[in-house]
Design an enzyme around this catalytic site. Structure first.
Site, short mmCIF file in Angstrom:
data_model
loop_
_atom_site.label_atom_id
_atom_site.label_comp_id
_atom_site.label_asym_id
_atom_site.label_seq_id
_atom_site.Cartn_x
_atom_site.Cartn_y
_atom_site.Cartn_z
N GLN A 29 -39.96 56.58 97.50
CA GLN A 29 -38.98 57.19 96.60
C GLN A 29 -38.53 58.57 97.08
OE1 GLN A 29 -41.37 56.38 92.87
NE2 GLN A 29 -39.30 56.26 92.07
N HIS B 265 -42.82 49.54 94.74
CA HIS B 265 -41.96 50.46 95.51
C HIS B 265 -42.31 50.42 97.00
CE1 HIS B 265 -39.39 52.50 92.71
NE2 HIS B 265 -40.37 52.90 91.93
N LEU C 157 -38.39 57.02 88.18
CA LEU C 157 -37.71 58.26 88.56
C LEU C 157 -36.49 58.00 89.44
CD1 LEU C 157 -40.71 60.71 89.20
CD2 LEU C 157 -39.26 60.50 87.18
N GLY D 10 -45.81 58.25 87.71
CA GLY D 10 -46.19 57.76 89.03
C GLY D 10 -45.05 58.01 90.00
N HIS E 112 -46.04 48.81 89.30
CA HIS E 112 -44.68 49.36 89.49
C HIS E 112 -44.62 50.15 90.79
CE1 HIS E 112 -40.92 51.45 87.92
NE2 HIS E 112 -41.28 52.24 88.92
#
Ligand code: NI
Length: 190
Positions: free
Chosen positions: A50, A143, A98, A45, A139
């Site tokens: 990000q 973010h 990541l 994902g 999750h």
């Protein structure tokens, strides 16, 4: 185009992203870049924050929902998500990110979750995730609210994860410097 995934503690990872309003070709081109980036980094994902974009947008690999059955299927594009329902029952499982490459921690999350969102065409849909699916959805939604996985664990586990992350980042930086040095040397030889 593969985008740069910002590592912790980039301030963008603490940003609350804004709703997406224009479902246009520019948005779909960005989604394609996100997909390329997630694939390149072998992620399950990826959230827009990000890669430094202020948008409530995330993508999920169908593997999170269907396991091996999902391989090769289109990614799930989730825009402006809202959690409709989540189970009281929780489950603790391994989680990675990541923005913390190589760091895995045990995080407790609801076992099941249902969300409402829009796709890249602006069409509304609902999707339910169970186990890994619920974990991945929650999750990535985190973010978009400036929350990262280490915020869900106790002090000791958090410290351990941060230490590991710092070490990994140092190793990565050293490798990049070495690579850059090699390129300079290569140029001088020509
Ligand atoms: Ni993450």
């Amino acid at each position: 185009m593969v985008l740069e995934v910002l590592p912790w503690p980039n301030p963008y990872l603490r940003k609350r992203a804004d709703e997406v309003e224009a479902f246009d070709d520019e948005l779909r081109a960005f989604v394609a870049d996100m997909e390329e980036t997630m694939h390149d980094r072998d992620g399950l994902g990826l959230a827009a924050t990000q890669v430094g974009r202020n948008m409530r947008l995330l993508i999920l690999d169908p593997y999170a929902f269907e396991g091996d059955e999902g391989r090769g299927k289109p990614n799930v594009v989730v825009i402006n998500p809202e959690v409709v329902w989540q189970s009281e029952e929780t489950i603790t499982g391994e989680e990675g990110c990541l923005s913390f490459p190589g760091v895995f921690i045990q995080v407790e999350r609801p076992h099941r979750v249902r969300i409402r969102a829009r796709d890249a065409q602006g069409e509304a849909f609902e999707i339910e995730g169970e186990g890994l699916g619920a974990r991945a959805i929650l999750h990535e939604i985190d973010h978009l609210n400036g929350v990262v996985m280490i915020d869900h664990v106790g002090h000791l586990s958090r410290q351990r994860a941060l230490k590991k992350h710092q070490k990994n980042q140092k190793v990565k930086l050293a490798a990049e410097r070495e690579e850059a040095g090699r390129k300079v040397v290569g140029r001088k030889r020509r």
